[in-house]
Design a protein around this motif. Structure first.
Motif, PDB file in Angstrom:
ATOM      1  N   ILE B   2       0.835  -1.192   0.000  1.00  0.00           N
ATOM      2  CA  ILE B   2       0.000   0.000   0.000  1.00  0.00           C
ATOM      3  C   ILE B   2       0.875   1.249   0.000  1.00  0.00           C
ATOM      4  CG2 ILE B   2      -1.669   1.279   1.426  1.00  0.00           C
ATOM      5  CD1 ILE B   2      -2.908  -1.110   0.087  1.00  0.00           C
ATOM      6  N   CYS B   3       0.418   2.282  -0.672  1.00  0.00           N
ATOM      7  CA  CYS B   3       1.131   3.559  -0.759  1.00  0.00           C
ATOM      8  C   CYS B   3       1.368   4.138   0.633  1.00  0.00           C
ATOM      9  CB  CYS B   3       0.324   4.522  -1.613  1.00  0.00           C
ATOM     10  SG  CYS B   3       0.917   6.205  -1.567  1.00  0.00           S
ATOM     11  N   GLU B   4       2.614   4.583   0.892  1.00  0.00           N
ATOM     12  CA  GLU B   4       2.940   5.109   2.218  1.00  0.00           C
ATOM     13  C   GLU B   4       2.328   6.475   2.461  1.00  0.00           C
ATOM     14  OE1 GLU B   4       7.050   5.570   1.761  1.00  0.00           O
ATOM     15  OE2 GLU B   4       7.511   3.536   2.379  1.00  0.00           O
ATOM     16  N   GLU B   5       2.045   7.145   1.383  1.00  0.00           N
ATOM     17  CA  GLU B   5       1.621   8.529   1.518  1.00  0.00           C
ATOM     18  C   GLU B   5       0.134   8.582   1.868  1.00  0.00           C
ATOM     19  OE1 GLU B   5       3.908  10.786   1.433  1.00  0.00           O
ATOM     20  OE2 GLU B   5       2.618  12.527   1.672  1.00  0.00           O
ATOM     21  N   CYS B   6      -0.711   7.941   1.056  1.00  0.00           N
ATOM     22  CA  CYS B   6      -2.147   8.025   1.293  1.00  0.00           C
ATOM     23  C   CYS B   6      -2.652   6.806   2.064  1.00  0.00           C
ATOM     24  CB  CYS B   6      -2.915   8.154  -0.030  1.00  0.00           C
ATOM     25  SG  CYS B   6      -2.651   6.789  -1.161  1.00  0.00           S
ATOM     26  N   GLY B   7      -1.857   5.729   2.077  1.00  0.00           N
ATOM     27  CA  GLY B   7      -2.265   4.535   2.807  1.00  0.00           C
ATOM     28  C   GLY B   7      -3.494   3.880   2.209  1.00  0.00           C
ATOM     29  N   GLU B   8      -3.823   4.217   0.954  1.00  0.00           N
ATOM     30  CA  GLU B   8      -5.055   3.700   0.370  1.00  0.00           C
ATOM     31  C   GLU B   8      -4.795   2.891  -0.896  1.00  0.00           C
ATOM     32  OE1 GLU B   8      -7.997   7.211   1.846  1.00  0.00           O
ATOM     33  OE2 GLU B   8      -7.859   6.791  -0.315  1.00  0.00           O
ATOM     34  N   ARG B   9      -4.127   3.545  -1.844  1.00  0.00           N
ATOM     35  CA  ARG B   9      -3.949   2.905  -3.136  1.00  0.00           C
ATOM     36  C   ARG B   9      -2.710   2.017  -3.154  1.00  0.00           C
ATOM     37  NH1 ARG B   9      -6.136   8.069  -4.169  1.00  0.00           N
ATOM     38  NH2 ARG B   9      -4.099   8.966  -3.800  1.00  0.00           N
ATOM     39  N   GLU B  10      -2.664   1.158  -4.143  1.00  0.00           N
ATOM     40  CA  GLU B  10      -1.522   0.268  -4.336  1.00  0.00           C
ATOM     41  C   GLU B  10      -0.270   1.085  -4.701  1.00  0.00           C
ATOM     42  OE1 GLU B  10       0.138  -3.441  -4.301  1.00  0.00           O
ATOM     43  OE2 GLU B  10      -1.873  -2.831  -3.687  1.00  0.00           O
ATOM     44  N   LEU B  28       5.150   4.504  -3.350  1.00  0.00           N
ATOM     45  CA  LEU B  28       4.025   5.420  -3.535  1.00  0.00           C
ATOM     46  C   LEU B  28       3.108   4.957  -4.653  1.00  0.00           C
ATOM     47  CD1 LEU B  28       6.256   8.608  -3.606  1.00  0.00           C
ATOM     48  CD2 LEU B  28       4.901   7.872  -1.657  1.00  0.00           C
ATOM     49  N   CYS B  29       1.857   5.429  -4.601  1.00  0.00           N
ATOM     50  CA  CYS B  29       0.956   5.204  -5.725  1.00  0.00           C
ATOM     51  C   CYS B  29       1.223   6.277  -6.770  1.00  0.00           C
ATOM     52  CB  CYS B  29      -0.497   5.219  -5.268  1.00  0.00           C
ATOM     53  SG  CYS B  29      -1.075   6.853  -4.812  1.00  0.00           S
ATOM     54  N   GLN B  30       0.665   6.080  -7.941  1.00  0.00           N
ATOM     55  CA  GLN B  30       0.917   7.002  -9.044  1.00  0.00           C
ATOM     56  C   GLN B  30       0.509   8.423  -8.662  1.00  0.00           C
ATOM     57  OE1 GLN B  30       2.382   5.516 -11.726  1.00  0.00           O
ATOM     58  NE2 GLN B  30       2.882   7.578 -12.385  1.00  0.00           N
ATOM     59  N   ASP B  31      -0.672   8.559  -8.034  1.00  0.00           N
ATOM     60  CA  ASP B  31      -1.200   9.880  -7.684  1.00  0.00           C
ATOM     61  C   ASP B  31      -0.268  10.629  -6.749  1.00  0.00           C
ATOM     62  OD1 ASP B  31      -3.276   8.998  -9.139  1.00  0.00           O
ATOM     63  OD2 ASP B  31      -4.835   9.361  -7.625  1.00  0.00           O
ATOM     64  N   CYS B  32       0.130   9.940  -5.676  1.00  0.00           N
ATOM     65  CA  CYS B  32       0.964  10.589  -4.668  1.00  0.00           C
ATOM     66  C   CYS B  32       2.338  10.887  -5.240  1.00  0.00           C
ATOM     67  CB  CYS B  32       1.065   9.732  -3.418  1.00  0.00           C
ATOM     68  SG  CYS B  32      -0.504   9.597  -2.573  1.00  0.00           S
ATOM     69  N   MET B  33       2.797  10.004  -6.103  1.00  0.00           N
ATOM     70  CA  MET B  33       4.091  10.196  -6.759  1.00  0.00           C
ATOM     71  C   MET B  33       4.070  11.506  -7.536  1.00  0.00           C
ATOM     72  SD  MET B  33       7.039   8.961  -7.697  1.00  0.00           S
ATOM     73  CE  MET B  33       8.148   9.712  -8.864  1.00  0.00           C
TER      74      MET B  33
HETATM   75 ZN   LIG Z   1      -0.901   7.304  -2.531  1.00  0.00          ZN
END
Ligand SMILES: [Zn+2]
Ligand SMILES: [Zn+2]
Lengths: 336, 177
Positions: B2-10, B28-33
């Motif tokens: 799971i993404c460390e930033e949002c804790g939601e997305r892969e 990170l997920c693509q969005d947070c990246m």
């Molecule tokens: Zn994320």
């Protein structure tokens, strides 16, 4: 000496059983057999009777929320448990998830900075299982896991830190930097971004190869110690420069938590943080256990259960306010 | 993972940040990246990062960014035990079974080195068979004694045995690390 900047400590161990695919969701019979195998291995653990077994698909959404808020299952597992199951020892805050990303994931939580105890508990489960089950293990790579990030020790150790001073004095950048110097990850623990209400941060290891479990724990304890030193210095600075403002913040928080009738989650976290800071500054008689417990028990799942009504009919802000009032009432009057 | 930033997305992006001789890998997920990359210039001074301002993204691993370059040139292969292919692994980030580690060894090694820094395992090991049986027999005998004590309502003895079982488990950990 206890490091009071640490709110709670957690350990997770990932393990897989030899000779089987990591993902058994397309093989329900094997998946079921695995649950039976893990549960019967766990039965040999001393004091096994304190564990309860839950089949995830039998649980209602709110029961899953409660398990997640208590850190007994992961967010991922709550969403995609499928034929998964979990063994939970609520008193010792220990659990075994079956069919998470790996066949077995052992979770262990302790209040405060007792990461070693969390580790001991997890190891005890690990040993119990490894006496009955052969884990996928390679001498040169360690425990083999579904994803390469966990390959090796399969260990993710973490501490939740309360850093109100780093936030107040805009030193969160340094916090990230100190963590990075020791190869640790650091993240804001209550939502997205790098700052927000609560001032709670989580540090955890990212490496599982080339370090022993003990070294991992030591570097986390070390970083937590440095961050407490930093907080302590900044607390002195705060009291020297902004005493009146600080007292006002602390006693306002104390009053609001004791008397409000509606409390949003973010608002709660803000006051929670000020109240805990007040304890650290000797303004409020400390009860850090209560503070830690409040974080879990003001989650939606816990509050819904507390209100004894279905989620749709529950006013969570009202329940949160009521619950916090009840809990904080027992806190001693301000010391000043 | 799971993404460390949002804790939601892969988390599909694995980024190593280097600052002052130390590196930190973020998942990170693509969005947070995108968010972090976009806000890098603006947010770092805000965060008071000091010499972290010189951070650079040094490596961007699997999935999206590698797909075009690597996958096109990379011949596919499969694990003979579970049938998982290399391309599937690249896409999902998940291995199929323990034997995949042998099947994809060549491709896994640089990835493991990227994530963990080192490749040598130094952690604890599963119990050996002989040791296992000895400890197990000993423990079973103690549990039997504890149960017997409870039956005879000799709770004091039962508690003593329980404490010994607990400390045994602790000692074992100490020895084995
Ligand atoms: Zn994320
Ligand atoms: Zn395979």
């Amino acid at each position: 000496m206890q490091n009071l900047t640490v709110v709670s400590s957690r350990v997770r161990l990932a393990r897989n059983i030899e000779g089987l695919p990591f993902d058994l969701s397309s093989r329900p019979e094997d998946a079921q057999a695995m649950v039976t195998r893990v549960v019967s291995a766990m039965c040999t653990m001393p004091l096994y009777d304190s564990f309860r077994l839950y089949m995830m698909h039998d649980l209602q959404e709110n029961q899953r929320d409660i398990l997640r808020e208590s850190h007994m299952i992961s967010t991922d597992f709550q969403k995609n448990a499928g034929s998964g199951a979990v063994l939970v020892d609520e008193k010792d805050r220990l659990s075994v998830m079956i069919h998470e990303e790996d066949h077995v994931r052992i979770l262990s939580v302790t209040e405060g900075d007792d990461l070693k105890r969390a580790m001991d508990q997890a190891f005890q489960v690990d040993d119990t299982l490894s006496r009955q089950i052969r884990f996928a293990f390679a001498p040169d790579l360690g425990y083999l896991t579904a994803r390469p990030v966990n390959t090796g020790t399969g260990l993710r150790a973490s501490m939740r830190l309360h850093l109100p001073m780093a936030v107040h004095f805009k030193q969160i950048g340094s916090v990230y930097q100190i963590a990075a110097r020791y190869g640790l990850n650091c993240r804001f623990a209550c939502g997205e971004g790098s700052e927000g209400p609560g001032c709670l941060y989580e540090i955890s290891n990212q490496k599982c190869l080339g370090v022993t479990e003990q070294e991992t724990i030591s570097s986390i304890l070390n970083v937590a110690g440095q961050l407490e030193d930093m907080e302590s210095l900044l607390r002195s600075r705060l009291m020297a420069d902004e005493r009146l403002w600080t007292e006002d913040q602390v006693y306002r928080a104390y009053s609001v938590l004791r008397s409000s009738r509606l409390l949003e989650e973010k608002e709660f976290l803000t006051f929670w943080s000020s109240l805990r800071l007040g304890m650290r500054l000797g303004m409020i008689r400390p009860d850090y256990l209560l503070m830690e417990r409040l974080l879990e028990e003001t989650g939606d799942g816990h509050l819904t259960a507390y209100g004894e009504k279905p989620r749709g009919e529950s006013n969570l802000s009202a329940l949160r306010a009521q619950y916090v009032r009840e809990q904080v009432r027992n806190l001693d009057a301000p010391l000043l | 993972m799971i993404c460390e930033e949002c804790g939601e997305r892969e988390a599909t992006c694995h980024v190593t940040m280097i600052a002052g001789g130390t590196s930190r890998t973020r998942h990170l997920c693509q969005d947070c990246m995108e968010k972090i990359r976009g806000g890098l210039g603006r947010s770092l001074p805000d965060l008071n990062l000091g010499n972290l301002v010189s951070s650079i993204f040094s490596a961007i691993l699997p999935s999206e960014l590698r797909k075009d370059t690597v996958e096109a040139a990379e011949p596919d292969k499969a694990c003979s035990t579970c049938g998982t292919t290399l391309h599937t692994f690249r896409k999902t980030g998940c291995l199929g079974c323990p034997d995949c580690y042998q099947a994809f060894r060549e491709e896994l090694e640089p990835m493991l080195r990227q994530i963990h820094g080192k490749l040598n395992y130094t952690g604890r090991r599963p119990l050996e068979d002989g040791e296992e049986q000895k400890i197990r027999a000993e423990r079973e005998e103690m549990i039997r004694q504890m149960e017997e004590a409870v039956e005879q309502e000799d709770f004091e003895t039962a508690a003593l045995i329980r404490d010994r079982l607990r400390s045994m488990a602790k000692e074992e950990n100490v020895c084995r690390i």
